[in-house]
Design an enzyme around this catalytic site. Structure first.
Site, mmCIF file in Angstrom:
data_model
loop_
_atom_site.group_PDB
_atom_site.id
_atom_site.type_symbol
_atom_site.label_atom_id
_atom_site.label_comp_id
_atom_site.label_asym_id
_atom_site.label_seq_id
_atom_site.Cartn_x
_atom_site.Cartn_y
_atom_site.Cartn_z
ATOM 1 N N SER A 103 7.661 13.448 -6.700
ATOM 2 C CA SER A 103 8.327 14.690 -6.897
ATOM 3 C C SER A 103 9.636 14.499 -5.875
ATOM 4 O O SER A 103 10.717 14.838 -6.112
ATOM 5 C CB SER A 103 7.608 15.758 -6.945
ATOM 6 O OG SER A 103 6.826 15.879 -8.028
ATOM 7 N N ARG A 110 -1.014 6.441 -5.330
ATOM 8 C CA ARG A 110 0.063 5.437 -5.522
ATOM 9 C C ARG A 110 0.210 4.295 -4.441
ATOM 10 O O ARG A 110 0.354 3.210 -4.554
ATOM 11 C CB ARG A 110 1.598 6.289 -5.382
ATOM 12 C CG ARG A 110 1.898 7.144 -6.549
ATOM 13 C CD ARG A 110 2.762 7.861 -6.211
ATOM 14 N NE ARG A 110 2.628 8.654 -4.982
ATOM 15 C CZ ARG A 110 3.626 9.234 -4.448
ATOM 16 N NH1 ARG A 110 4.666 9.783 -4.756
ATOM 17 N NH2 ARG A 110 3.241 9.939 -3.252
#
Length: 164
Positions: free
Chosen positions: A133, A95
Site C-alpha cells: 500500500s 512478501r
C-alpha cells in the site's frame, strides 16, 4: 469429544489502499475457509490517505463477487475484534523475510493475549510480491499510473485524492 473447528477467519490490515495483492490473498482465503472477514483497522497512529469508511467500502465493493467474504472496520486490539467476531484464525500476507520477522513477533504477542488464536500465512502471487500500500500511495501521489496495482474503484479514488 473433539473441539469444534471454526473456519471463520479474519484478514486484518489497514488496507490504505487495498491492492491487487490484498485481493489475491482474500480470494485464495475465500477458497480455503467458510467465511473470511476483512478487518479494516482504524489505525489512528497512521496518517491514512482514506478514511476508515472509505477503506471498508472499497473492501466490500471489490469482494462483492465472493459470497463468503465480508468487510468490517474496527479500532482497538485486533484480538478483541477476533473475540467479538468469534474467529480464531488470522490470515496474514507475507512478501519478504522482513514481513515474516514482523508477523512472527505479532503472532507471538497475539498468542499471549488470545492463546487459541492461530495465524495462517499466505504469500501473494508472484506478480504481487513487490506490492505494498505504501508503494502504491507514493506512486499515486507523484502522478504515476497505479491501475495495474489496485482494483479500478481504488485507482479512481487515488486519482481523485491526488487532484484534491
Amino acid at each position: 469429544m473433539t473441539k469444534q473447528r471454526l473456519s471463520r477467519v479474519i484478514y486484518p490490515g489497514t488496507f490504505d489502499p487495498l491492492t491487487n495483492g490484498h485481493l489475491d490473498i482474500i480470494s485464495r482465503a475465500a477458497t480455503m475457509f467458510d467465511e473470511v472477514i476483512i478487518a479494516v483497522a482504524a489505525s489512528p497512529s497512521k496518517n491514512t490517505m482514506f478514511t476508515l469508511e472509505e477503506r471498508v467500502k472499497f473492501a466490500r465493493d471489490v469482494t462483492r463477487h465472493l459470497d463468503n467474504v465480508s468487510a468490517k472496520g474496527f479500532s482497538g486490539l485486533m484480538v478483541e475484534f477476533a473475540k467479538t467476531e468469534k474467529a480464531n484464525v488470522l490470515i496474514r500476507g507475507l512478501r519478504t523475510t522482513t514481513d515474516f520477522e514482523y508477523e512472527f513477533g505479532l503472532t507471538n504477542m497475539y498468542r499471549r493475549l488470545m492463546p487459541d488464536l492461530e495465524s495462517v500465512f499466505l504469500t501473494p502471487a508472484e506478480e504481487y510480491a513487490f506490492l505494498s500500500s505504501t508503494i502504491v500511495r507514493e506512486v499515486a501521489i507523484h502522478g504515476g499510473d497505479v491501475e495495474q496495482f489496485v482494483p479500478p474503484i481504488v485507482a479512481k479514488a487515488l486519482k481523485l485524492k491526488k487532484n484534491v
